[in-house]
Every structure is written in C-alpha cells, then in structure tokens.
Scaffold this motif. Sequence first.
Motif, PDB file in Angstrom:
ATOM      1  N   GLU A 100      48.966  68.451  67.776  1.00  0.00           N
ATOM      2  CA  GLU A 100      49.457  69.507  68.333  1.00  0.00           C
ATOM      3  C   GLU A 100      50.110  70.534  67.666  1.00  0.00           C
ATOM      4  N   PHE A 101      49.511  71.958  67.492  1.00  0.00           N
ATOM      5  CA  PHE A 101      49.928  72.724  66.632  1.00  0.00           C
ATOM      6  C   PHE A 101      49.825  74.187  67.221  1.00  0.00           C
ATOM      7  N   LEU A 102      50.997  75.009  66.813  1.00  0.00           N
ATOM      8  CA  LEU A 102      50.886  76.598  67.258  1.00  0.00           C
ATOM      9  C   LEU A 102      51.277  77.419  66.190  1.00  0.00           C
ATOM     10  N   GLY A 103      50.747  78.146  65.555  1.00  0.00           N
ATOM     11  CA  GLY A 103      51.288  79.054  64.513  1.00  0.00           C
ATOM     12  C   GLY A 103      50.517  79.973  64.060  1.00  0.00           C
ATOM     13  N   LEU A 104      50.922  80.471  62.853  1.00  0.00           N
ATOM     14  CA  LEU A 104      50.241  81.472  62.196  1.00  0.00           C
ATOM     15  C   LEU A 104      49.611  81.024  60.952  1.00  0.00           C
ATOM     16  N   MET A 105      48.335  81.309  60.659  1.00  0.00           N
ATOM     17  CA  MET A 105      47.785  80.851  59.376  1.00  0.00           C
ATOM     18  C   MET A 105      47.492  82.136  58.419  1.00  0.00           C
ATOM     19  N   SER A 106      47.619  82.022  57.449  1.00  0.00           N
ATOM     20  CA  SER A 106      47.286  83.212  56.431  1.00  0.00           C
ATOM     21  C   SER A 106      46.632  82.397  55.205  1.00  0.00           C
ATOM     22  N   ILE A 107      45.235  82.854  55.307  1.00  0.00           N
ATOM     23  CA  ILE A 107      44.221  82.215  54.376  1.00  0.00           C
ATOM     24  C   ILE A 107      43.898  83.065  53.560  1.00  0.00           C
ATOM     25  N   ASP A 108      43.738  83.162  52.154  1.00  0.00           N
ATOM     26  CA  ASP A 108      43.199  83.858  50.923  1.00  0.00           C
ATOM     27  C   ASP A 108      41.492  83.869  51.021  1.00  0.00           C
ATOM     28  N   ALA A 109      41.325  84.867  50.405  1.00  0.00           N
ATOM     29  CA  ALA A 109      39.850  85.238  50.392  1.00  0.00           C
ATOM     30  C   ALA A 109      39.098  84.160  49.850  1.00  0.00           C
ATOM     31  N   PHE A 110      37.996  83.623  50.098  1.00  0.00           N
ATOM     32  CA  PHE A 110      37.198  82.381  49.581  1.00  0.00           C
ATOM     33  C   PHE A 110      37.775  81.230  49.470  1.00  0.00           C
ATOM     34  N   ALA A 111      38.786  80.872  50.606  1.00  0.00           N
ATOM     35  CA  ALA A 111      39.436  79.650  50.576  1.00  0.00           C
ATOM     36  C   ALA A 111      38.527  78.951  51.547  1.00  0.00           C
ATOM     37  N   ARG A 112      38.541  77.390  51.703  1.00  0.00           N
ATOM     38  CA  ARG A 112      37.850  76.630  52.305  1.00  0.00           C
ATOM     39  C   ARG A 112      38.750  75.568  53.109  1.00  0.00           C
ATOM     40  N   THR A 113      38.664  74.984  54.256  1.00  0.00           N
ATOM     41  CA  THR A 113      39.225  74.193  54.943  1.00  0.00           C
ATOM     42  C   THR A 113      38.827  72.549  54.544  1.00  0.00           C
ATOM     43  N   GLY A 114      37.781  72.524  53.931  1.00  0.00           N
ATOM     44  CA  GLY A 114      37.409  71.267  53.752  1.00  0.00           C
ATOM     45  C   GLY A 114      36.565  70.766  54.892  1.00  0.00           C
ATOM     46  N   LEU A 115      35.617  69.913  54.591  1.00  0.00           N
ATOM     47  CA  LEU A 115      34.996  69.213  56.098  1.00  0.00           C
ATOM     48  C   LEU A 115      35.857  68.290  56.747  1.00  0.00           C
ATOM     49  N   HIS A 116      35.946  68.638  58.043  1.00  0.00           N
ATOM     50  CA  HIS A 116      36.810  67.719  59.058  1.00  0.00           C
ATOM     51  C   HIS A 116      36.039  68.032  60.561  1.00  0.00           C
ATOM     52  N   LYS A 117      36.564  67.053  61.353  1.00  0.00           N
ATOM     53  CA  LYS A 117      36.061  66.652  62.523  1.00  0.00           C
ATOM     54  C   LYS A 117      37.348  67.014  63.611  1.00  0.00           C
ATOM     55  N   HIS A 118      37.261  67.935  64.641  1.00  0.00           N
ATOM     56  CA  HIS A 118      38.105  68.120  65.661  1.00  0.00           C
ATOM     57  C   HIS A 118      38.000  66.955  66.713  1.00  0.00           C
ATOM     58  N   LEU A 119      39.239  66.224  67.140  1.00  0.00           N
ATOM     59  CA  LEU A 119      39.099  65.175  67.778  1.00  0.00           C
ATOM     60  C   LEU A 119      39.882  65.754  69.307  1.00  0.00           C
ATOM     61  N   ASP A 120      40.177  67.147  69.390  1.00  0.00           N
ATOM     62  CA  ASP A 120      40.217  67.869  70.548  1.00  0.00           C
ATOM     63  C   ASP A 120      39.916  69.227  70.356  1.00  0.00           C
ATOM     64  N   VAL A 121      40.347  70.011  71.215  1.00  0.00           N
ATOM     65  CA  VAL A 121      39.965  71.643  71.167  1.00  0.00           C
ATOM     66  C   VAL A 121      40.878  72.533  70.140  1.00  0.00           C
ATOM     67  N   ALA A 122      40.427  73.459  69.647  1.00  0.00           N
ATOM     68  CA  ALA A 122      41.078  74.145  68.667  1.00  0.00           C
ATOM     69  C   ALA A 122      40.955  75.535  68.869  1.00  0.00           C
ATOM     70  N   PHE A 123      41.780  76.277  68.530  1.00  0.00           N
ATOM     71  CA  PHE A 123      41.684  77.922  68.974  1.00  0.00           C
ATOM     72  C   PHE A 123      42.198  78.565  67.468  1.00  0.00           C
ATOM     73  N   ALA A 124      41.399  79.718  67.160  1.00  0.00           N
ATOM     74  CA  ALA A 124      41.902  80.631  66.298  1.00  0.00           C
ATOM     75  C   ALA A 124      41.842  82.031  66.596  1.00  0.00           C
TER      76      ALA A 124
END
Length: 126
Positions: A36-60
């Motif tokens: 579980e996570f709640l917070g702010l994320m700041s992401i630079d241009a052309f960044a990638r999260t890497g391939l991943h699978k969500h095991l529950d719901v996420a919102f952005a």
Amino acid sequence: MSTGVRVVSAATLEWEPVGSGNVRQKIVRANEETGEFLGLMSIDAFARTGLHKHLDVAFAYHLSGASTNYSTLVTRGQLGITLNGTVHETVIYEPTLSVVRTEGRTMYPQSSGSDHVHAGAVHGEM
C-alpha cells in the motif's frame, strides 16, 4: 490502523529517489509488507517504470505531465486506473507529477533486480 484523519503538508516531505533515479517520491504512507502506498511521484521525461504486474488496484492522478502504458495516454487532470492483474510498463514523455495510490503489491520479473518504483515490490515469474 488509525481510523482518524491525518493531514500532511507535502511541502514538509523530502523527495526520495526510487528506481533508476529518474523517479522521486514524497511518501504520505507506505507499507512494504502489503504494498500500500500514497504519495507524490515526480518522474523525469523519457523515464520508464520497467515491466511489472499489479497484484491489486493502483491509481495515478496527474497534476502535470503525461504518461502512457501501451494504449492509454493519461495527461494533466486525468486519473489513470490500473486494475488488478494488469501487466504494463509506463513511459513518461514529459516531466510528470502525480498523486499515486496503490492498494497492494506489484510484481517485477525475476531478472529485473532491485530497480523498481513501487512500495512492497516482489520479484517472480510473470
């Protein structure tokens, strides 16, 4: 777990680098055991999260910027919803600031090492 309301000023929180260093987060709450996570994320241009699978719901919710995860473009003022079981990689095309909430763990491929952006991430076969 507290049943009261907690007010946090984002201005008082420090930016913490996560993942490859192109992502920073301000944590309001995070649980490494449950993901579980709640917070702010700041992401630079052309960044990638890497391939991943969500095991529950996420919102952005994007306060600024834009991202895509194969077929969906999320821009400023829009809420991206990632459903349980979704496998994807998010690509950021311009500097992006988002309010992020995850309801559970995220799985990264066994071969991906420890370079991940989600709290409570696990590694396994996808």
